[in-house]
Write a protein that holds these residues in place. Structure first.
Motif: not given
Length: 573
Positions: A83-95
Protein backbone atom coordinates in the motif's frame (compact mmCIF):
# COMPACT_ATOMS: atom_id res chain seq x y z
CA UNK A 1 13.13 -5.73 -21.03
CA UNK A 2 15.65 -6.37 -18.28
CA UNK A 3 15.40 -4.35 -15.08
CA UNK A 4 18.59 -4.04 -13.04
CA UNK A 5 18.41 -3.32 -9.31
CA UNK A 6 21.67 -2.30 -7.63
CA UNK A 7 21.28 -3.19 -3.98
CA UNK A 8 23.87 -2.28 -1.28
CA UNK A 9 25.14 -5.35 0.53
CA UNK A 10 25.21 -3.43 3.83
CA UNK A 11 21.39 -3.27 3.77
CA UNK A 12 20.85 -7.03 3.52
CA UNK A 13 20.26 -7.30 7.27
CA UNK A 14 18.27 -4.07 7.65
CA UNK A 15 14.81 -3.97 9.21
CA UNK A 16 11.77 -3.86 6.95
CA UNK A 17 11.03 -0.50 5.41
CA UNK A 18 11.12 1.42 2.15
CA UNK A 19 13.90 1.69 -0.42
CA UNK A 20 15.17 5.11 -1.40
CA UNK A 21 17.46 5.68 -4.34
CA UNK A 22 17.64 6.92 -7.92
CA UNK A 23 15.80 5.61 -10.94
CA UNK A 24 17.86 5.76 -14.15
CA UNK A 25 15.37 5.46 -16.97
CA UNK A 26 18.03 5.39 -19.72
CA UNK A 27 19.38 2.13 -18.32
CA UNK A 28 16.10 0.84 -16.89
CA UNK A 29 17.99 0.55 -13.60
CA UNK A 30 17.36 1.38 -9.97
CA UNK A 31 20.21 2.33 -7.63
CA UNK A 32 19.23 1.67 -4.02
CA UNK A 33 21.03 4.05 -1.65
CA UNK A 34 19.46 3.38 1.76
CA UNK A 35 16.57 1.72 3.59
CA UNK A 36 14.20 3.81 5.72
CA UNK A 37 12.77 1.49 8.34
CA UNK A 38 9.82 1.83 10.65
CA UNK A 39 8.45 3.90 12.25
CA UNK A 40 8.31 6.86 9.88
CA UNK A 41 5.84 9.48 8.66
CA UNK A 42 5.49 9.69 4.84
CA UNK A 43 5.32 13.50 4.85
CA UNK A 44 8.58 13.76 6.76
CA UNK A 45 10.22 11.28 4.36
CA UNK A 46 9.16 13.40 1.38
CA UNK A 47 10.51 16.56 3.03
CA UNK A 48 13.79 14.85 3.81
CA UNK A 49 14.17 13.57 0.25
CA UNK A 50 13.47 17.09 -1.05
CA UNK A 51 16.30 18.46 1.08
CA UNK A 52 18.63 15.72 -0.18
CA UNK A 53 17.73 16.52 -3.80
CA UNK A 54 18.49 20.21 -3.30
CA UNK A 55 21.81 19.43 -1.64
CA UNK A 56 23.07 16.69 -3.98
CA UNK A 57 21.28 17.53 -7.28
CA UNK A 58 20.35 13.84 -7.46
CA UNK A 59 16.74 12.85 -8.09
CA UNK A 60 16.38 10.69 -4.98
CA UNK A 61 12.95 9.15 -4.44
CA UNK A 62 11.21 6.19 -2.86
CA UNK A 63 11.62 3.27 -5.26
CA UNK A 64 9.92 0.44 -3.41
CA UNK A 65 9.71 -1.61 -0.25
CA UNK A 66 12.05 -3.92 1.61
CA UNK A 67 10.83 -6.86 3.67
CA UNK A 68 13.04 -8.83 6.02
CA UNK A 69 11.18 -12.01 7.01
CA UNK A 70 13.25 -12.36 10.19
CA UNK A 71 11.75 -9.16 11.52
CA UNK A 72 8.17 -9.81 10.46
CA UNK A 73 5.71 -10.56 13.24
CA UNK A 74 2.47 -9.88 11.41
CA UNK A 75 1.19 -11.09 8.06
CA UNK A 76 -0.37 -7.71 7.36
CA UNK A 77 3.08 -6.10 7.04
CA UNK A 78 3.51 -7.24 3.46
CA UNK A 79 0.13 -5.77 2.53
CA UNK A 80 1.08 -2.54 4.24
CA UNK A 81 4.31 -2.37 2.24
CA UNK A 82 2.36 -2.82 -1.00
CA UNK A 83 0.00 0.00 0.00
CA UNK A 84 2.95 2.35 0.39
CA UNK A 85 3.22 2.37 -3.40
CA UNK A 86 0.01 4.42 -3.57
CA UNK A 87 1.46 7.02 -1.15
CA UNK A 88 4.81 7.62 -2.81
CA UNK A 89 3.62 6.92 -6.37
CA UNK A 90 6.70 5.65 -8.12
CA UNK A 91 6.46 3.69 -11.32
CA UNK A 92 7.62 0.91 -11.26
CA UNK A 93 7.30 -0.04 -7.60
CA UNK A 94 10.04 -2.50 -6.55
CA UNK A 95 9.35 -5.08 -3.84
CA UNK A 96 12.33 -6.98 -2.43
CA UNK A 97 11.93 -9.54 0.32
CA UNK A 98 14.37 -11.78 2.13
CA UNK A 99 13.02 -15.26 2.76
CA UNK A 100 14.20 -16.14 6.26
CA UNK A 101 17.43 -18.12 6.38
CA UNK A 102 17.25 -18.95 2.69
CA UNK A 103 19.87 -17.49 0.43
CA UNK A 104 17.27 -16.85 -2.29
CA UNK A 105 15.54 -13.51 -2.40
CA UNK A 106 12.34 -12.59 -4.13
CA UNK A 107 12.00 -9.43 -6.17
CA UNK A 108 8.86 -8.29 -7.96
CA UNK A 109 7.75 -5.23 -9.91
CA UNK A 110 4.35 -3.53 -9.57
CA UNK A 111 3.08 -1.27 -12.36
CA UNK A 112 -0.25 -0.02 -11.12
CA UNK A 113 -0.54 2.97 -13.44
CA UNK A 114 0.60 1.18 -16.59
CA UNK A 115 -2.09 0.24 -19.10
CA UNK A 116 -0.08 -2.61 -20.62
CA UNK A 117 2.07 -4.08 -17.84
CA UNK A 118 4.88 -6.27 -19.13
CA UNK A 119 6.78 -8.95 -17.33
CA UNK A 120 10.39 -7.90 -16.97
CA UNK A 121 13.39 -10.01 -16.18
CA UNK A 122 15.00 -8.78 -12.97
CA UNK A 123 18.72 -8.81 -12.22
CA UNK A 124 19.66 -8.08 -8.61
CA UNK A 125 23.19 -6.69 -8.38
CA UNK A 126 24.89 -6.38 -4.99
CA UNK A 127 27.54 -3.72 -4.57
CA UNK A 128 29.77 -2.62 -1.72
CA UNK A 129 28.54 0.90 -1.02
CA UNK A 130 31.68 1.96 0.83
CA UNK A 131 34.02 0.89 -1.97
CA UNK A 132 31.84 2.45 -4.66
CA UNK A 133 31.65 5.67 -2.66
CA UNK A 134 35.40 5.92 -2.10
CA UNK A 135 36.49 4.68 -5.52
CA UNK A 136 37.00 7.14 -8.33
CA UNK A 137 35.54 5.32 -11.30
CA UNK A 138 32.68 7.84 -11.33
CA UNK A 139 33.06 11.06 -13.37
CA UNK A 140 34.36 14.19 -11.59
CA UNK A 141 31.81 16.28 -9.75
CA UNK A 142 32.57 19.39 -11.83
CA UNK A 143 31.58 17.81 -15.16
CA UNK A 144 27.89 18.60 -14.90
CA UNK A 145 27.58 19.10 -18.65
CA UNK A 146 28.71 15.55 -19.35
CA UNK A 147 26.30 13.82 -17.01
CA UNK A 148 23.72 13.37 -19.72
CA UNK A 149 26.26 11.64 -21.94
CA UNK A 150 27.43 9.38 -19.10
CA UNK A 151 23.88 8.41 -18.12
CA UNK A 152 24.02 5.33 -20.33
CA UNK A 153 27.28 4.12 -18.84
CA UNK A 154 28.05 2.17 -15.69
CA UNK A 155 29.80 5.23 -14.31
CA UNK A 156 26.33 6.71 -13.70
CA UNK A 157 25.93 4.19 -10.87
CA UNK A 158 29.19 5.30 -9.28
CA UNK A 159 28.27 8.94 -9.87
CA UNK A 160 24.95 8.50 -8.10
CA UNK A 161 26.54 7.00 -5.00
CA UNK A 162 29.35 9.57 -4.94
CA UNK A 163 27.01 12.56 -5.17
CA UNK A 164 24.75 11.22 -2.42
CA UNK A 165 27.29 11.90 0.32
CA UNK A 166 24.82 14.12 2.22
CA UNK A 167 22.44 11.18 2.51
CA UNK A 168 25.12 9.09 4.22
CA UNK A 169 25.82 11.70 6.90
CA UNK A 170 22.72 10.63 8.87
CA UNK A 171 23.14 7.52 11.02
CA UNK A 172 20.79 5.57 13.24
CA UNK A 173 22.07 7.29 16.37
CA UNK A 174 20.75 10.69 15.26
CA UNK A 175 17.68 11.85 17.15
CA UNK A 176 15.56 12.42 14.08
CA UNK A 177 12.22 11.20 12.80
CA UNK A 178 13.85 9.12 10.05
CA UNK A 179 16.06 6.10 10.65
CA UNK A 180 18.25 5.04 7.73
CA UNK A 181 20.37 2.00 7.02
CA UNK A 182 23.36 2.49 4.74
CA UNK A 183 27.14 1.96 4.81
CA UNK A 184 27.65 4.54 7.59
CA UNK A 185 24.61 3.65 9.68
CA UNK A 186 26.73 2.58 12.65
CA UNK A 187 28.38 6.01 12.77
CA UNK A 188 29.93 8.38 10.30
CA UNK A 189 33.37 7.07 9.39
CA UNK A 190 35.80 9.75 10.51
CA UNK A 191 38.86 10.26 12.65
CA UNK A 192 39.25 12.88 15.35
CA UNK A 193 42.97 13.10 14.63
CA UNK A 194 42.31 13.68 10.92
CA UNK A 195 39.77 16.39 11.67
CA UNK A 196 42.15 18.14 14.07
CA UNK A 197 44.91 17.98 11.48
CA UNK A 198 42.57 19.52 8.90
CA UNK A 199 41.81 22.40 11.23
CA UNK A 200 45.48 22.89 12.14
CA UNK A 201 46.65 22.71 8.53
CA UNK A 202 44.87 25.93 7.53
CA UNK A 203 47.08 28.38 9.52
CA UNK A 204 50.14 26.21 8.85
CA UNK A 205 49.51 26.37 5.10
CA UNK A 206 49.01 30.13 5.28
CA UNK A 207 52.32 30.58 7.11
CA UNK A 208 54.12 28.23 4.74
CA UNK A 209 52.64 30.03 1.73
CA UNK A 210 53.88 33.39 3.05
CA UNK A 211 57.39 32.04 3.65
CA UNK A 212 57.50 30.38 0.24
CA UNK A 213 56.32 33.54 -1.51
CA UNK A 214 59.07 35.46 0.31
CA UNK A 215 61.65 32.86 -0.71
CA UNK A 216 60.39 32.86 -4.30
CA UNK A 217 60.69 36.63 -4.40
CA UNK A 218 64.30 36.39 -3.27
CA UNK A 219 65.03 33.73 -5.90
CA UNK A 220 63.52 35.91 -8.62
CA UNK A 221 65.42 39.01 -7.53
CA UNK A 222 67.81 40.73 -9.91
CA UNK A 223 70.80 39.87 -7.76
CA UNK A 224 70.63 36.23 -8.87
CA UNK A 225 70.44 37.21 -12.53
CA UNK A 226 73.98 38.57 -12.72
CA UNK A 227 76.57 36.42 -14.48
CA UNK A 228 78.35 34.45 -11.71
CA UNK A 229 75.21 33.59 -9.73
CA UNK A 230 73.06 32.89 -12.79
CA UNK A 231 75.77 30.59 -14.19
CA UNK A 232 76.02 28.62 -10.94
CA UNK A 233 72.24 28.42 -10.58
CA UNK A 234 71.88 26.96 -14.08
CA UNK A 235 74.80 24.49 -13.85
CA UNK A 236 74.63 23.11 -10.31
CA UNK A 237 72.16 20.26 -9.93
CA UNK A 238 71.65 21.22 -6.27
CA UNK A 239 70.11 24.54 -7.30
CA UNK A 240 67.89 22.76 -9.82
CA UNK A 241 66.67 20.32 -7.17
CA UNK A 242 66.02 23.09 -4.65
CA UNK A 243 63.96 24.95 -7.25
CA UNK A 244 62.08 21.73 -7.98
CA UNK A 245 61.28 21.17 -4.30
CA UNK A 246 60.27 24.82 -3.93
CA UNK A 247 57.66 24.32 -6.65
CA UNK A 248 56.43 21.19 -4.84
CA UNK A 249 56.03 23.11 -1.59
CA UNK A 250 54.06 25.81 -3.38
CA UNK A 251 51.72 23.17 -4.82
CA UNK A 252 50.94 21.42 -1.52
CA UNK A 253 50.63 24.68 0.47
CA UNK A 254 48.21 26.24 -2.00
CA UNK A 255 44.80 27.20 -0.63
CA UNK A 256 43.08 26.17 -3.86
CA UNK A 257 41.00 23.04 -3.62
CA UNK A 258 41.81 20.21 -6.00
CA UNK A 259 39.41 20.32 -8.94
CA UNK A 260 39.57 16.65 -9.86
CA UNK A 261 41.00 13.32 -8.81
CA UNK A 262 44.28 13.76 -10.70
CA UNK A 263 45.09 17.04 -8.93
CA UNK A 264 44.23 15.52 -5.56
CA UNK A 265 46.45 12.50 -6.17
CA UNK A 266 49.26 14.76 -7.43
CA UNK A 267 49.17 16.80 -4.22
CA UNK A 268 49.10 13.66 -2.09
CA UNK A 269 51.97 12.07 -4.02
CA UNK A 270 54.07 15.22 -3.71
CA UNK A 271 53.37 15.44 0.03
CA UNK A 272 54.30 11.79 0.68
CA UNK A 273 57.37 12.11 -1.55
CA UNK A 274 58.53 15.14 0.44
CA UNK A 275 57.96 13.37 3.76
CA UNK A 276 59.88 10.25 2.73
CA UNK A 277 62.64 12.34 1.14
CA UNK A 278 63.13 14.42 4.29
CA UNK A 279 62.93 11.32 6.52
CA UNK A 280 65.63 9.56 4.49
CA UNK A 281 67.73 12.72 4.57
CA UNK A 282 67.49 12.96 8.36
CA UNK A 283 68.48 9.29 8.67
CA UNK A 284 71.49 9.94 6.44
CA UNK A 285 72.43 13.00 8.49
CA UNK A 286 72.18 11.06 11.77
CA UNK A 287 74.38 8.31 10.29
CA UNK A 288 77.02 10.81 9.12
CA UNK A 289 77.30 12.60 12.46
CA UNK A 290 77.54 9.40 14.45
CA UNK A 291 80.98 8.00 15.39
CA UNK A 292 82.76 10.91 13.66
CA UNK A 293 82.16 9.47 10.19
CA UNK A 294 82.59 12.92 8.60
CA UNK A 295 86.12 13.15 10.04
CA UNK A 296 87.00 9.71 8.68
CA UNK A 297 85.54 10.70 5.29
CA UNK A 298 87.62 13.90 5.21
CA UNK A 299 90.77 11.97 6.13
CA UNK A 300 90.10 9.49 3.31
CA UNK A 301 89.31 12.10 0.66
CA UNK A 302 92.82 13.60 0.31
CA UNK A 303 94.64 10.23 -0.13
CA UNK A 304 92.02 9.17 -2.70
CA UNK A 305 92.53 12.41 -4.65
CA UNK A 306 96.32 11.94 -4.55
CA UNK A 307 95.96 8.35 -5.73
CA UNK A 308 93.75 9.44 -8.66
CA UNK A 309 96.28 12.13 -9.59
CA UNK A 310 99.13 9.60 -9.48
CA UNK A 311 97.20 7.20 -11.71
CA UNK A 312 96.59 10.03 -14.19
CA UNK A 313 100.30 10.87 -14.17
CA UNK A 314 101.17 7.22 -14.88
CA UNK A 315 98.60 7.21 -17.68
CA UNK A 316 100.11 10.32 -19.26
CA UNK A 317 103.61 8.87 -18.97
CA UNK A 318 102.34 5.79 -20.78
CA UNK A 319 100.77 7.94 -23.52
CA UNK A 320 104.02 9.92 -23.93
CA UNK A 321 105.89 6.71 -24.74
CA UNK A 322 104.64 4.06 -27.16
CA UNK A 323 101.11 3.16 -25.97
CA UNK A 324 100.12 -0.35 -27.12
CA UNK A 325 103.05 -0.32 -29.56
CA UNK A 326 101.62 2.58 -31.58
CA UNK A 327 103.97 5.00 -33.34
CA UNK A 328 103.00 8.51 -32.20
CA UNK A 329 104.20 11.92 -33.35
CA UNK A 330 106.84 12.47 -30.69
CA UNK A 331 106.86 16.28 -30.77
CA UNK A 332 103.07 16.64 -30.41
CA UNK A 333 103.00 13.75 -27.91
CA UNK A 334 105.53 15.48 -25.66
CA UNK A 335 103.76 18.84 -25.89
CA UNK A 336 100.37 17.39 -25.00
CA UNK A 337 101.79 15.17 -22.23
CA UNK A 338 103.63 18.01 -20.52
CA UNK A 339 100.61 20.28 -20.90
CA UNK A 340 98.35 17.80 -19.09
CA UNK A 341 100.99 16.97 -16.47
CA UNK A 342 101.19 20.64 -15.58
CA UNK A 343 97.43 20.70 -15.03
CA UNK A 344 97.66 17.68 -12.74
CA UNK A 345 100.35 19.48 -10.75
CA UNK A 346 98.03 22.47 -10.40
CA UNK A 347 95.20 20.18 -9.33
CA UNK A 348 97.27 18.51 -6.59
CA UNK A 349 98.30 21.93 -5.28
CA UNK A 350 94.65 23.01 -5.25
CA UNK A 351 93.56 19.91 -3.31
CA UNK A 352 96.30 20.28 -0.69
CA UNK A 353 95.42 23.97 -0.34
CA UNK A 354 91.85 23.03 0.58
CA UNK A 355 92.78 20.08 2.80
CA UNK A 356 92.56 22.03 6.13
CA UNK A 357 89.00 23.13 5.30
CA UNK A 358 87.61 19.90 3.85
CA UNK A 359 86.30 18.52 7.16
CA UNK A 360 84.53 21.79 7.93
CA UNK A 361 83.04 21.88 4.41
CA UNK A 362 81.80 18.31 4.74
CA UNK A 363 80.35 19.08 8.16
CA UNK A 364 78.20 21.91 6.76
CA UNK A 365 77.34 19.92 3.65
CA UNK A 366 76.06 17.11 5.88
CA UNK A 367 73.54 19.51 7.40
CA UNK A 368 71.92 19.92 3.99
CA UNK A 369 70.64 16.35 4.26
CA UNK A 370 67.83 17.67 6.47
CA UNK A 371 66.38 19.21 3.28
CA UNK A 372 65.99 15.73 1.83
CA UNK A 373 67.95 12.80 0.50
CA UNK A 374 67.60 14.13 -3.07
CA UNK A 375 69.31 17.40 -2.12
CA UNK A 376 72.16 15.45 -0.50
CA UNK A 377 72.51 13.31 -3.62
CA UNK A 378 72.60 16.40 -5.86
CA UNK A 379 75.29 17.91 -3.62
CA UNK A 380 77.23 14.64 -3.97
CA UNK A 381 76.92 14.92 -7.76
CA UNK A 382 78.21 18.50 -7.67
CA UNK A 383 81.11 17.48 -5.39
CA UNK A 384 82.04 14.73 -7.86
CA UNK A 385 81.94 17.30 -10.67
CA UNK A 386 84.25 19.64 -8.72
CA UNK A 387 86.67 16.86 -7.73
CA UNK A 388 86.91 15.66 -11.33
CA UNK A 389 87.16 19.13 -12.85
CA UNK A 390 90.68 18.40 -14.11
CA UNK A 391 89.37 15.37 -16.02
CA UNK A 392 86.70 17.60 -17.52
CA UNK A 393 89.38 20.10 -18.57
CA UNK A 394 91.44 17.32 -20.17
CA UNK A 395 88.36 16.14 -22.02
CA UNK A 396 87.52 19.65 -23.25
CA UNK A 397 91.07 20.28 -24.49
CA UNK A 398 91.24 16.92 -26.26
CA UNK A 399 87.75 17.28 -27.75
CA UNK A 400 88.39 20.79 -29.05
CA UNK A 401 91.70 19.79 -30.64
CA UNK A 402 90.20 16.63 -32.14
CA UNK A 403 87.13 18.53 -33.39
CA UNK A 404 89.36 21.20 -35.00
CA UNK A 405 91.32 18.55 -36.92
CA UNK A 406 88.21 16.66 -38.00
CA UNK A 407 86.54 19.78 -39.40
CA UNK A 408 89.85 20.89 -40.96
CA UNK A 409 90.27 17.53 -42.72
CA UNK A 410 86.66 17.55 -43.95
CA UNK A 411 87.09 21.08 -45.35
CA UNK A 412 90.37 20.21 -47.08
CA UNK A 413 88.85 17.02 -48.49
CA UNK A 414 86.18 19.15 -50.17
CA UNK A 415 89.00 21.29 -51.58
CA UNK A 416 90.48 18.24 -53.33
CA UNK A 417 87.13 17.50 -54.93
CA UNK A 418 86.62 21.11 -56.09
CA UNK A 419 83.86 21.77 -53.57
CA UNK A 420 83.31 24.25 -50.78
CA UNK A 421 80.75 24.86 -48.04
CA UNK A 422 78.34 27.72 -48.83
CA UNK A 423 77.60 29.38 -45.50
CA UNK A 424 74.71 31.49 -46.80
CA UNK A 425 72.83 28.65 -48.52
CA UNK A 426 73.96 25.97 -46.03
CA UNK A 427 75.03 23.55 -48.76
CA UNK A 428 78.10 22.28 -50.65
CA UNK A 429 78.71 24.10 -53.95
CA UNK A 430 81.28 23.64 -56.73
CA UNK A 431 84.32 25.89 -56.67
CA UNK A 432 87.49 26.28 -58.80
CA UNK A 433 90.81 26.60 -56.94
CA UNK A 434 94.16 27.78 -58.32
CA UNK A 435 97.45 25.88 -58.01
CA UNK A 436 98.67 27.71 -54.89
CA UNK A 437 95.50 26.97 -53.01
CA UNK A 438 95.68 23.30 -53.91
CA UNK A 439 99.33 23.12 -52.89
CA UNK A 440 98.74 24.74 -49.48
CA UNK A 441 95.66 22.58 -48.97
CA UNK A 442 97.66 19.43 -49.72
CA UNK A 443 100.33 20.40 -47.18
CA UNK A 444 97.78 21.19 -44.47
CA UNK A 445 95.82 18.01 -45.17
CA UNK A 446 98.98 15.91 -44.88
CA UNK A 447 100.01 17.58 -41.62
CA UNK A 448 96.56 17.18 -40.03
CA UNK A 449 96.21 13.61 -41.23
CA UNK A 450 99.53 12.48 -39.73
CA UNK A 451 98.87 14.36 -36.46
CA UNK A 452 95.33 12.93 -36.15
CA UNK A 453 96.28 9.53 -34.55
CA UNK A 454 98.14 11.24 -31.68
CA UNK A 455 95.27 13.66 -31.04
CA UNK A 456 92.66 10.92 -31.43
CA UNK A 457 94.39 8.72 -28.86
CA UNK A 458 94.44 11.48 -26.23
CA UNK A 459 90.83 12.31 -27.07
CA UNK A 460 89.78 8.67 -26.75
CA UNK A 461 91.46 8.19 -23.37
CA UNK A 462 90.07 11.37 -21.85
CA UNK A 463 86.62 10.73 -23.34
CA UNK A 464 86.49 7.33 -21.62
CA UNK A 465 87.45 8.97 -18.32
CA UNK A 466 84.81 11.63 -18.86
CA UNK A 467 82.16 9.01 -19.68
CA UNK A 468 83.01 7.20 -16.46
CA UNK A 469 82.35 10.37 -14.45
CA UNK A 470 79.14 11.10 -16.41
CA UNK A 471 77.87 7.54 -15.78
CA UNK A 472 78.40 7.91 -12.02
CA UNK A 473 76.58 11.25 -12.05
CA UNK A 474 73.87 9.71 -14.21
CA UNK A 475 73.24 6.92 -11.70
CA UNK A 476 72.93 9.50 -8.92
CA UNK A 477 70.45 11.54 -10.95
CA UNK A 478 68.46 8.42 -11.81
CA UNK A 479 68.04 7.79 -8.09
CA UNK A 480 66.98 11.41 -7.61
CA UNK A 481 64.46 11.05 -10.46
CA UNK A 482 63.11 7.87 -8.90
CA UNK A 483 62.46 9.58 -5.56
CA UNK A 484 61.01 12.68 -7.22
CA UNK A 485 58.73 10.99 -9.73
CA UNK A 486 57.58 7.80 -8.02
CA UNK A 487 53.90 8.14 -6.92
CA UNK A 488 54.43 6.70 -3.45
CA UNK A 489 50.99 7.65 -2.09
CA UNK A 490 49.25 6.00 -5.05
CA UNK A 491 51.31 2.85 -4.63
CA UNK A 492 50.55 2.71 -0.90
CA UNK A 493 46.87 3.25 -1.70
CA UNK A 494 46.99 0.48 -4.30
CA UNK A 495 48.55 -1.86 -1.73
CA UNK A 496 46.23 -1.08 1.20
CA UNK A 497 42.98 0.15 -0.42
CA UNK A 498 43.07 -1.01 -4.00
CA UNK A 499 39.43 -0.09 -4.64
CA UNK A 500 40.34 3.61 -4.36
CA UNK A 501 42.13 3.29 -7.73
CA UNK A 502 39.48 1.58 -9.80
CA UNK A 503 40.11 0.56 -13.40
CA UNK A 504 36.75 -1.11 -13.98
CA UNK A 505 34.30 -3.59 -12.53
CA UNK A 506 33.55 -7.28 -12.88
CA UNK A 507 30.42 -9.27 -12.05
CA UNK A 508 30.31 -12.64 -10.34
CA UNK A 509 27.21 -14.84 -10.42
CA UNK A 510 26.03 -15.64 -6.90
CA UNK A 511 23.00 -17.77 -7.74
CA UNK A 512 20.58 -18.45 -10.52
CA UNK A 513 17.29 -20.33 -10.16
CA UNK A 514 14.15 -20.50 -12.23
CA UNK A 515 11.51 -18.13 -10.95
CA UNK A 516 14.03 -16.15 -8.92
CA UNK A 517 15.96 -13.03 -9.91
CA UNK A 518 19.51 -13.48 -11.09
CA UNK A 519 21.83 -12.36 -8.29
CA UNK A 520 25.19 -10.84 -9.22
CA UNK A 521 28.01 -9.41 -7.14
CA UNK A 522 29.72 -6.33 -8.54
CA UNK A 523 33.44 -6.19 -7.70
CA UNK A 524 35.92 -3.41 -8.42
CA UNK A 525 38.99 -4.14 -10.51
CA UNK A 526 41.94 -2.05 -9.24
CA UNK A 527 44.63 -0.53 -11.42
CA UNK A 528 47.78 -2.57 -11.86
CA UNK A 529 50.97 -1.30 -10.24
CA UNK A 530 52.38 -0.40 -13.63
CA UNK A 531 49.19 1.48 -14.46
CA UNK A 532 49.40 3.38 -11.16
CA UNK A 533 52.98 4.48 -11.90
CA UNK A 534 52.13 5.43 -15.47
CA UNK A 535 48.96 7.34 -14.52
CA UNK A 536 50.14 9.24 -11.44
CA UNK A 537 53.87 9.60 -12.14
CA UNK A 538 55.15 13.03 -11.13
CA UNK A 539 57.08 15.18 -13.63
CA UNK A 540 60.82 15.46 -13.04
CA UNK A 541 63.30 18.24 -13.66
CA UNK A 542 66.51 16.23 -13.84
CA UNK A 543 69.71 17.93 -14.94
CA UNK A 544 70.99 14.76 -16.59
CA UNK A 545 70.72 14.69 -20.40
CA UNK A 546 68.77 11.95 -22.11
CA UNK A 547 70.46 11.61 -25.49
CA UNK A 548 69.86 8.62 -27.72
CA UNK A 549 72.70 6.21 -28.46
CA UNK A 550 72.89 7.45 -32.06
CA UNK A 551 73.13 11.07 -30.95
CA UNK A 552 75.75 10.19 -28.33
CA UNK A 553 77.91 8.27 -30.85
CA UNK A 554 77.64 11.15 -33.31
CA UNK A 555 78.82 13.61 -30.65
CA UNK A 556 81.74 11.37 -29.72
CA UNK A 557 82.84 10.92 -33.35
CA UNK A 558 82.65 14.62 -34.17
CA UNK A 559 84.30 15.66 -30.92
CA UNK A 560 81.29 17.57 -29.55
CA UNK A 561 81.19 18.17 -25.81
CA UNK A 562 79.10 16.00 -23.50
CA UNK A 563 77.66 18.05 -20.66
CA UNK A 564 76.37 16.53 -17.41
CA UNK A 565 73.65 19.18 -17.26
CA UNK A 566 70.71 20.18 -19.35
CA UNK A 567 70.77 23.39 -21.39
CA UNK A 568 67.97 25.92 -21.13
CA UNK A 569 66.81 25.08 -24.63
CA UNK A 570 66.45 21.36 -23.92
CA UNK A 571 63.07 19.86 -23.24
CA UNK A 572 62.34 18.69 -19.73
CA UNK A 573 60.88 15.25 -19.42
Amino acid sequence: MVLKVFFPSCCSSADSGILIGRWISEQNSAVILAVVHFPFIPVQVKQYLGEVQRGTKVSVSVLGSWSNSKQEKEESLSEFLEDLGTIFCHEPWIQISKEGDSKFWSCSILQKHSKNPQEEEIILVYYDQRKVMLSHLHPPLDTAGQRAEDASKLSAIFDTVARSQVLFMTDRYDEGPIKLTHWQSDGVEASIIVELLKQASVPACMLLTFLLSLLSGICRSRVLKFWPLSFLWSKLSTCEQLGHRLQHLQVISSNKKAQNQNQLMRKANIFVSLLIDVALGILLMSWLYRKNRIGHLADTLIPVADHVAEELQDLLQWLMGAPAGLKMNRALDQVLGRFFLYHIHLWISYIHLLSPFIEMILWYVGLSACLGLTVALCILSDIIALLTFHIYCFYVYGARLYCLKIYGLSSLWRLFRGKKWNVLRQRVDSCSYDLDQLFIGTLLFTILLFLLPTTALYYLVFTLLRLLVVIVQGLIHLLVDLIDSLPLYSLILRLCRSYRLAAGVKFRVLEQQDGKPLRLLMQINPLSYGGVVQTYRLPTYSCYPRDSWASLCKKLFLGELIYPWKHKGDKQN
